[in-house]
Design an enzyme around this catalytic site. Structure first.
Site, PDB file in Angstrom:
ATOM      1  N   PHE B  44       0.838  -1.203   0.000  1.00 55.11           N
ATOM      2  CA  PHE B  44       0.000   0.000   0.000  1.00 55.11           C
ATOM      3  C   PHE B  44       0.871   1.251   0.000  1.00 55.11           C
ATOM      4  CE2 PHE B  44      -3.249  -2.789   0.294  1.00 55.11           C
ATOM      5  CZ  PHE B  44      -4.263  -2.636   1.236  1.00 55.11           C
ATOM      6  N   ASP B  45       0.496   2.238  -0.805  1.00 54.33           N
ATOM      7  CA  ASP B  45       1.135   3.551  -0.685  1.00 54.33           C
ATOM      8  C   ASP B  45       0.195   4.476   0.091  1.00 54.33           C
ATOM      9  OD1 ASP B  45       0.483   4.506  -4.180  1.00 54.33           O
ATOM     10  OD2 ASP B  45      -0.860   4.341  -2.458  1.00 54.33           O
ATOM     11  N   SER B  46       0.536   5.744   0.126  1.00 52.74           N
ATOM     12  CA  SER B  46      -0.247   6.673   0.960  1.00 52.74           C
ATOM     13  C   SER B  46      -1.681   6.786   0.459  1.00 52.74           C
ATOM     14  CB  SER B  46       0.419   8.043   1.003  1.00 52.74           C
ATOM     15  OG  SER B  46       0.621   8.531  -0.312  1.00 52.74           O
ATOM     16  N   ASN B  48      -3.405   4.439  -1.066  1.00 52.98           N
ATOM     17  CA  ASN B  48      -4.104   3.217  -0.670  1.00 52.98           C
ATOM     18  C   ASN B  48      -4.514   3.279   0.803  1.00 52.98           C
ATOM     19  OD1 ASN B  48      -1.662   1.650  -2.645  1.00 52.98           O
ATOM     20  ND2 ASN B  48      -3.812   1.818  -3.239  1.00 52.98           N
ATOM     21  N   LEU B  49      -3.630   3.826   1.647  1.00 53.08           N
ATOM     22  CA  LEU B  49      -3.960   3.950   3.065  1.00 53.08           C
ATOM     23  C   LEU B  49      -5.147   4.868   3.276  1.00 53.08           C
ATOM     24  CD1 LEU B  49      -2.839   2.924   5.772  1.00 53.08           C
ATOM     25  CD2 LEU B  49      -1.357   2.432   3.856  1.00 53.08           C
TER      26      LEU B  49
END
Lengths: 206, 90
Positions: B44-46, B48-49
């Site tokens: 996950f990247d930012s 996705n978070l």
């Protein structure tokens, strides 16, 4: 003109002809990267040119696109908005062309409104009728349409709201890519960025 | 935490992991545990978070504060934030 910052010099050269412009560029290159461009002056000049074309723009904006379609007066941008390069504001739908055999003067138009404190990322496309609430982040390449609530992050084509901009910013502020380098002279900025990535890559080494 | 809520939360995370960031991730990334890290383990990247937070809020009908979620990096952290949000809303 000698002694002006490079940005102001270039802006003034725009009115003086190409040979003078070339001379200024050569002088700036000899001066090197020690002096930072006056970003505030170049930002203000860009906004002034867009206002002259009819775009409504609030205070404290940084607009790095000139693509406001053929009805720039239909675009309204609030305060403290940043618009990255390649962004397009489309104020009309060219599909009206397909109906002009029977309605020769037909056009489909839509206003575009951007609320205060928004960021619109590189190469985003805002379609006619787009209304961005305050504090939105539009990610690079997104195609935005319709009403977007305040404090939204919008991603993709078609653009969809994936969450809160305030959370994205809070996480990014403490993330690995955060560096305090804005506004430094370019040589110092490059050093600060280099130190940051060297330190980060050292930490990640097994 | 209510076991059903715990399961629902893990299912939300798993569903998003199957849909999201890496086409190679698929359903075979392994079971999701409390120690599963969003970035290192699920890719996950930012963005996705941020999307995960929205989905959790919608699925569980809660609000997670930005301050609570700013530094969460694994499932345990998310569960703690959800539990805190539930206590505050009770």
């Amino acid at each position: 003109m000698r002694g002006d910052d490079p940005g102001t010099e270039l802006l003034k050269a725009g009115a003086l002809g190409f040979s003078t412009f070339k001379s200024l560029v050569r002088r700036l290159l000899r001066r090197g990267a020690a002096q930072p461009l006056d970003l505030a002056a170049s930002d203000a000049a860009a906004v002034a040119r867009l206002r002259a074309r009819g775009v409504t723009i609030g205070e404290g904006c940084r607009i790095y696109t000139t693509e406001f379609s053929t009805e720039p007066y239909l675009v309204s941008i609030g305060d403290r908005v940043a618009v990255a390069g390649g962004v397009k504001f489309l104020t009309h739908d060219g599909a009206a062309h397909l109906l002009r055999d029977r309605r020769p003067m037909l056009q489909f138009m839509g206003r575009i409104t951007v609320g205060n404190d928004c960021f619109i990322g590189e190469n985003a496309l805002l379609l006619p009728g787009t209304r961005l609430g305050a504090g939105c982040i539009i990610t690079a390449g997104t195609v935005v349409m319709g009403e977007i609530p305040a404090n939204s992050v919008v991603v993709g084509n078609p653009g969809r709201v994936i969450g809160r901009a305030s959370l994205l910013l809070k996480r990014a502020e403490h993330g690995a890519s955060a560096i305090d380098s804005f506004g430094l002279p370019e040589a110092a900025r490059r050093q600060a960025i280099g130190r940051h990535f060297t330190a980060m890559e050292s930490q990640n080494e097994p | 935490m209510n076991p059903d809520l715990h399961s629902a939360l893990l299912e939300t995370i798993a569903r998003m992991a199957r849909l999201g960031p890496s086409p190679d991730l698929g359903p075979d990334h392994g079971p999701i545990t409390l120690q599963t890290r969003f970035n290192e383990d699920l890719g996950f990247d930012s963005l996705n978070l941020v999307e995960l937070v929205l989905r959790v809020e919608q699925d569980l009908n809660i609000v997670l504060s930005d301050d609570a979620m700013a530094t969460v990096h694994d499932v345990a952290g998310l569960l703690a934030a959800v539990a805190e949000a539930q206590r505050e809303s009770a």
